[in-house]
Design a protein around this motif. Sequence first.
Motif, short mmCIF file in Angstrom:
data_model
loop_
_atom_site.label_atom_id
_atom_site.label_comp_id
_atom_site.label_asym_id
_atom_site.label_seq_id
_atom_site.Cartn_x
_atom_site.Cartn_y
_atom_site.Cartn_z
N ASP A 1 0.83 -1.21 0.00
CA ASP A 1 0.00 0.00 0.00
C ASP A 1 0.86 1.25 0.00
O ASP A 1 0.59 2.22 -0.73
N LEU A 2 1.91 1.26 0.81
CA LEU A 2 2.80 2.42 0.87
C LEU A 2 3.52 2.63 -0.46
O LEU A 2 3.68 3.77 -0.93
N ASN A 3 3.93 1.55 -1.08
CA ASN A 3 4.59 1.66 -2.39
C ASN A 3 3.64 2.20 -3.45
O ASN A 3 4.01 3.01 -4.29
N ARG A 4 2.38 1.75 -3.40
CA ARG A 4 1.41 2.24 -4.37
C ARG A 4 1.16 3.74 -4.17
O ARG A 4 1.02 4.50 -5.15
N ARG A 5 1.09 4.17 -2.93
CA ARG A 5 0.90 5.60 -2.67
C ARG A 5 2.09 6.42 -3.17
O ARG A 5 1.92 7.48 -3.76
N GLN A 6 3.29 5.90 -2.91
CA GLN A 6 4.47 6.62 -3.39
C GLN A 6 4.51 6.67 -4.91
O GLN A 6 4.88 7.69 -5.50
N ASP A 7 4.10 5.58 -5.56
CA ASP A 7 4.01 5.57 -7.02
C ASP A 7 3.05 6.64 -7.51
O ASP A 7 3.33 7.36 -8.49
N PHE A 8 1.91 6.74 -6.84
CA PHE A 8 0.90 7.73 -7.24
C PHE A 8 1.47 9.14 -7.12
O PHE A 8 1.32 9.97 -8.03
N ILE A 9 2.13 9.43 -5.99
CA ILE A 9 2.70 10.77 -5.78
C ILE A 9 3.74 11.08 -6.85
O ILE A 9 3.73 12.15 -7.46
N GLU A 10 4.64 10.14 -7.10
CA GLU A 10 5.72 10.39 -8.05
C GLU A 10 5.19 10.56 -9.47
O GLU A 10 5.66 11.44 -10.21
N LYS A 11 4.21 9.76 -9.86
CA LYS A 11 3.67 9.88 -11.22
C LYS A 11 2.89 11.18 -11.39
O LYS A 11 2.94 11.79 -12.46
N THR A 12 2.17 11.58 -10.35
CA THR A 12 1.42 12.84 -10.43
C THR A 12 2.37 14.03 -10.57
O THR A 12 2.16 14.92 -11.39
N VAL A 13 3.43 14.03 -9.77
CA VAL A 13 4.42 15.10 -9.84
C VAL A 13 5.11 15.09 -11.20
O VAL A 13 5.34 16.14 -11.82
N GLN A 14 5.43 13.90 -11.68
CA GLN A 14 6.10 13.79 -12.98
C GLN A 14 5.22 14.34 -14.10
O GLN A 14 5.72 15.01 -15.02
N ALA A 15 3.90 14.10 -14.01
CA ALA A 15 2.99 14.58 -15.06
C ALA A 15 2.97 16.10 -15.12
O ALA A 15 2.76 16.68 -16.19
N HIS A 16 3.18 16.76 -13.98
CA HIS A 16 3.08 18.22 -13.95
C HIS A 16 4.44 18.91 -13.98
O HIS A 16 4.54 20.07 -14.40
N MET A 17 5.49 18.21 -13.55
CA MET A 17 6.81 18.86 -13.46
C MET A 17 7.87 18.18 -14.30
O MET A 17 8.99 18.68 -14.41
N GLY A 18 7.53 17.04 -14.92
CA GLY A 18 8.52 16.30 -15.69
C GLY A 18 9.34 15.39 -14.79
O GLY A 18 9.10 15.27 -13.59
N ASP A 19 10.32 14.73 -15.39
CA ASP A 19 11.17 13.81 -14.63
C ASP A 19 12.01 14.58 -13.62
O ASP A 19 12.59 15.63 -13.95
#
Length: 390
Positions: free
Chosen positions: A102-120
Motif C-alpha cells: 500500500d505504501l509503495n502504491r501511494r508513493q508511485d501515485f505521488i511520483e507519477k502525479t508530480v512527474q505529469a506536472h513537473m517532468g522527470d
Amino acid sequence: MKNIAAGRAIARLRSWFPDREFFMRSEGQVRFIKISSRTQMIAAGAATAFVLVWALSMATMALSSYLSAHDRASLLHREAKVATAESRVNAYRDDLGKVKDDLNRRQDFIEKTVQAHMGDLPKDGKAGETVSDSTSEAAATVKKVSLELPEAAALAAIEARQLTFIEGLTRIADRRAAAAEAKLASLGVNPQMALAAMDDRAAQGGPLIPMATAADGSIDPRFQRFGLSLARMEALERSVAGLPQVLPASLEYISSGFGFRANPFTGGGGEFHPGLDFKGPYGAPIYAAAPGVVSFVGQRSGYGNCVEIDHGNGLVTRYAHMSGFRTVQGKPVIAGEVIGLIGSTGRSTGPHLHFEVRINDRPVNPRPFLEAAPHVFEKVGSAPASNSAR
C-alpha cells in the motif's frame, strides 16, 4: 424504666405463647398434655436459631461459589485478552507485506502525479548544486535493517524512496529558481530584490502551526531544505510573472523604437526615446502589460494623460498619451486588463500609445520584456517602422 420495658416485652411474648393444653384419646383413655409458655418460647428460640445458622451457612456457601466463579471468569478474560493481542500482532506481521504494498502504491501515485506536472525529477546533482544525496546512506540503512530487523526491511526501502524523491524535488526547485534568476538578470532586474522579500517579516501573522517530520516535533534537514528551495523558487518566479509580457495595445506596428531618433516635429537633430510607440486608432483599448498595482493616474509633462503600474522589485510600466482613463490609482490589475484608451495628449504627433518599462526609475528597452511572450512580435518583423507618431 428498663425493668418496666423488660416486663412489657415478657408479657408480650407470653401473649404470643400462652399455656396450652392438648388432650389425646388412646384405647378409651384420655390423657392431657400441658405445654407452658416458657417451654414454647424456648422451643421457638431454638427453631429460630437453627434457621439463622442454616441461612448463614447457605449465604456463605453462595458467596464462596460466586467468588470462585468470578475468579475463574477473570482468569479466562485475561487469557482471552492475551490471546487476542498475540493474534493481532501475528496478523500484523502476516499483513506487513500488504502494508508495504500500500505504501509503495501511494508513493508511485505521488511520483507519477508530480512527474505529469513537473517532468522527470533529476536524480543526479550538477556542479555547484548543494542538494544532499542520500542514496548511499539510504542503501546502507536498508542493508542494516534487513539484517537486524528483517520484517522492517520493506519499510526501510520505502523510506529510501522518500528521501530520493524529496531530494529530486529540491533539485528541480533549485534549477527553476536559477532559471528565473537568470531571466531577471538578463532583463536588468536585480534578483536580490525579489529574494529580499523572503526575509521581510513585516505585516505577517497567523496561528502557529508547526511542521515536523518526526513525532518529537523535529524536521528532517532534507525536508527543511526543500521548503526553503520552494520559497526561493516561488519568489523568483513571481517576479518573472510580474515582468511585462503582454502587448499593451493591439499591434498595428511600432512607430518608434527605444533609443536614439530624429526629432519627430522637425525631422532634424536627435533625441532619446525612452520607450516604444504603438500606433493605433483613437479610442482603442490599452492593456496592462503585467499584473501589478496602479501607482499613478494623471498628467505628466510631455506624456499627457498617463497611467503607471508598479510590478514590484523596482519595476514600473508607464502608458502615455491616453485619450481616457479606465482605472484608478491603488487598483490591483491583472495582465491584459484595460486601463485606458489610445489618444494623442501631451507631446504627440498622432494617436498612439507610448509604452515605457522603468527599473528603479530608469527607462530600459521594453522589447526584451515583451519578447519573453512567445510570438508576440511576429507582426513587427514584417511591418515597416515609421516616425509618423511619437
